[in-house]
Design an enzyme around this catalytic site. Structure first.
Site, PDB file in Angstrom:
ATOM      1  CB  CYS A  60     -18.275  -3.896  30.235  1.00 44.23           C
ATOM      2  SG  CYS A  60     -17.795  -2.164  30.368  1.00 44.23           S
ATOM      3  CG  HIS A  79     -22.910  -2.598  29.141  1.00 41.62           C
ATOM      4  ND1 HIS A  79     -22.806  -3.374  30.267  1.00 41.62           N
ATOM      5  CD2 HIS A  79     -21.897  -1.703  29.203  1.00 41.62           C
ATOM      6  CE1 HIS A  79     -21.787  -2.975  30.995  1.00 41.62           C
ATOM      7  NE2 HIS A  79     -21.214  -1.964  30.377  1.00 41.62           N
ATOM      8  CD  GLU A 134     -25.378  -5.648  29.884  1.00 42.13           C
ATOM      9  OE1 GLU A 134     -24.708  -5.921  28.876  1.00 42.13           O
ATOM     10  OE2 GLU A 134     -25.137  -4.648  30.598  1.00 42.13           O
TER      11      GLU A 134
HETATM   12  N1  LIG Z   1     -14.796  -0.742  35.492  1.00 41.88           N
HETATM   13  C1  LIG Z   1     -14.394  -0.962  34.130  1.00 41.88           C
HETATM   14  C2  LIG Z   1     -15.466  -1.725  33.384  1.00 41.88           C
HETATM   15  C3  LIG Z   1     -16.691  -0.879  33.135  1.00 41.88           C
HETATM   16  C4  LIG Z   1     -17.968  -1.665  33.247  1.00 41.88           C
HETATM   17  O1  LIG Z   1     -17.993  -2.881  33.215  1.00 41.88           O
HETATM   18  N2  LIG Z   1     -19.061  -0.958  33.463  1.00 41.88           N
HETATM   19  C5  LIG Z   1     -20.300  -1.614  33.765  1.00 41.88           C
HETATM   20  C6  LIG Z   1     -21.172  -0.800  34.612  1.00 41.88           C
HETATM   21  C7  LIG Z   1     -22.217  -1.609  35.290  1.00 41.88           C
HETATM   22  C8  LIG Z   1     -23.003  -2.540  34.387  1.00 41.88           C
HETATM   23  O2  LIG Z   1     -23.872  -2.048  33.647  1.00 41.88           O
HETATM   24  O3  LIG Z   1     -22.779  -3.746  34.464  1.00 41.88           O
HETATM   25  C9  LIG Z   1     -14.078   0.357  33.440  1.00 41.88           C
HETATM   26  O4  LIG Z   1     -14.415   1.415  33.966  1.00 41.88           O
HETATM   27  O5  LIG Z   1     -13.529   0.307  32.326  1.00 41.88           O
END
Ligand SMILES: N[C@@H](CCC(=O)NCCCC(=O)O)C(=O)O
Length: 246
Positions: free
Chosen positions: A112, A218, A220
């Site tokens: 992400c 995600h 994970e």
């Molecule tokens: N802020 C960026 C990346 C989005 C992101 O990584 N979300 C993860 C949320 C928390 C997690 O589950 O680790 C965007 O908005 O594109």
């Protein structure tokens, strides 16, 4: 090859913890690495400091760049908008880790925000908000008013591209999606591994590297059950084992 578990450095983020400033990693990232046979260690922003960095990475076999609600500083990709959710310490550490992994061939999995950092490191750019771009119609951003288990449900397909590393997994999968930003120009030397049906870039890799992959979803979250998560983490830990620091 040595007989120990590969040490996986997980980049930490700035977080407010009980009203105080802290550095943190969500448990799911730690658990996923542990489940697939890695030995996770958390790197705070101070790991980027000269002297600290060299000593720490010498002990590391693989690198995990996590997701985060913060965003990459726009100046890193030539943009000038105001970013309210910065984490400059995370930026500095992640970009240093990317440079190290690129030069030394250290396996790296980017999730992400991690994928967005990886794209920017390779001189690509980001859309600050994909909803302002015509043509993207999949539900890429979570509804923050919903419970977390709803937010992290799979919501759209990803189409895996021929010629990449994910093709060994299959042609298509259904993934979760929690991001406001997205890849605009793909970074130099990067291969597009997966696309959403609306064309948004969902996966990238550096094919000339032993293992450097970024995914916009995600893996994970449902790491033990989801087949594509199994594939990604198994490969990542396998290559990290092969890379074990001497
Ligand atoms: N802020 C960026 C990346 C989005 C992101 O990584 N979300 C993860 C949320 C928390 C997690 O589950 O680790 C965007 O908005 O594109």
């Amino acid at each position: 090859m040595q007989n120990r578990k590969p040490i996986i450095a997980i980049v930490a983020c700035h977080k407010m913890i009980d009203g105080q400033s802290g550095q943190a990693v969500y448990q799911k990232y730690i658990d996923a690495v542990h489940f697939y046979g890695g030995n996770p260690i958390l790197l705070p922003n101070t790991a980027a400091a000269e002297g600290n960095f060299e000593a720490l990475v010498a002990a590391v076999d693989g690198i995990l760049l996590t997701g985060s609600y913060s965003n990459v500083a726009p100046t890193r990709y030539g943009a000038a908008h105001i970013e309210e959710k910065e984490d400059l310490g995370r930026d500095e550490l992640s970009f240093k880790l990317l440079a190290y992994a690129d030069k030394q061939g250290v396996p790296l999995l980017a999730i992400c925000r991690g994928l967005q950092e990886m794209n920017v490191y390779f001189e690509g750019t980001l859309y600050p908000d994909w909803r302002e771009v015509e043509g993207f119609y999949e539900p890429h951003l979570e509804d923050a008013s919903q419970p977390l288990e709803v937010q992290y449900q799979p919501v759209h397909d990803v189409i895996i591209q021929a010629g990449g590393r994910l093709k060994a997994f299959g042609d298509k999968w259904h993934v979760n999606s929690l991001h406001k930003q997205a890849i605009n120009q793909v970074g130099k030397r990067l291969f597009v591994e997966a696309l959403a049906p609306d064309g948004l870039v969902e996966g990238i890799s550096l094919l000339e590297h032993p293992f450097m992959i970024g995914v916009q979803w995600h893996p994970e979250l449902n790491y033990a059950q989801d087949d594509l998560s199994k594939f990604l983490f198994t490969e990542f830990i396998h290559y990290a084992s092969q890379n074990q620091a001497q």
